[in-house]
Enzyme design. Structure first.
Site, PDB file in Angstrom:
ATOM      1  CB  THR A 143      -0.947   0.002   1.218  1.00  7.75           C
ATOM      2  OG1 THR A 143      -1.727  -1.195   1.188  1.00  7.75           O
ATOM      3  CG2 THR A 143      -1.863   1.211   1.216  1.00  7.75           C
ATOM      4  CD  GLU A 144       2.478   3.847   3.825  1.00  5.18           C
ATOM      5  OE1 GLU A 144       2.856   4.803   3.134  1.00  5.18           O
ATOM      6  OE2 GLU A 144       1.731   3.992   4.802  1.00  5.18           O
ATOM      7  CB  SER A 145       6.664   1.803  -1.236  1.00  6.83           C
ATOM      8  OG  SER A 145       6.914   0.445  -0.865  1.00  6.83           O
ATOM      9  CE1 TYR A 186      -1.319   3.328   4.200  1.00  4.72           C
ATOM     10  CE2 TYR A 186      -2.338   2.955   6.332  1.00  4.72           C
ATOM     11  CZ  TYR A 186      -1.225   2.937   5.515  1.00  4.72           C
ATOM     12  OH  TYR A 186      -0.018   2.495   6.014  1.00  4.72           O
TER      13      TYR A 186
END
Length: 183
Positions: free
Chosen positions: A58-60, A166
């Site tokens: 999700t982040e990167s 998120y």
């Protein structure tokens, strides 16, 4: 709401493809890189490896060189301030060279430590993940507000649409990583 439906539809399609055609295509869309590091630091900080993989996705999207507009860096998107605070908490000397945040081992280690601290502080998974995205103090404020929390411990509603998406995305990706990689 459209994005949540889109993510849900994507996940359902991926699961169908995996069931019909094998895991090859689904694994291509949801890769698992740095599995050994994820396993090591998830175990060290008593976190589910599937959760760590989902946060990284999700982040990167597993890009070690990722940098956000807000200055968050690396696989788990740590800001310099968070990194220095975590070093202080671990009683480690402050590392002035922020390029270490692009090193997968360093980033996963500190990212897992940060997640573990959030899980200890907030107990509830959704609340801890909301804090990872929106910040501790903001989430504490939501918990104190009866519009968002009935008990001051769990969030019944996340007021920031970006943070709500998120948290939902991580939950969906976590399920996929459990199925695809048996994490």
């Amino acid at each position: 709401m459209k994005k949540i439906r889109k993510v849900l539809l994507t996940v359902l399609i991926l699961l169908l493809i995996a069931a019909l055609c094998g895991f090859f295509l689904a694994r291509r869309y949801l890769p698992l890189r740095h599995g050994e590091l994820i396993d090591r630091y998830a175990a060290e900080y008593d976190l589910p490896a599937s959760l760590v993989a989902a946060v990284i996705r999700t982040e990167s999207s597993f890009r070690a060189d990722a940098k956000s507009r807000k200055g968050a860096m690396g696989l788990m998107q740590l800001t310099p301030e968070t990194f220095w605070w975590l070093q202080f908490k671990l009683r480690e000397p402050e590392e002035p060279n922020l390029d270490v945040l692009y090193d997968p081992e360093t980033n996963i280690r500190y990212g897992c430590y940060n997640l573990a601290l959030l899980f200890n502080e907030f107990e509830d998974e959704r609340t801890a993940l909301a804090a990872y995205n929106a910040g501790r103090s903001r989430v504490r404020g939501w918990l104190a507000d009866s519009r968002y929390s009935d008990d001051g411990v769990t969030l019944k509603r996340i007021p920031y649409p970006e943070t709500d998406r998120y948290v939902r995305k991580i939950s969906l990706y976590r399920l996929c990583y459990r199925i695809l990689y048996r994490l």
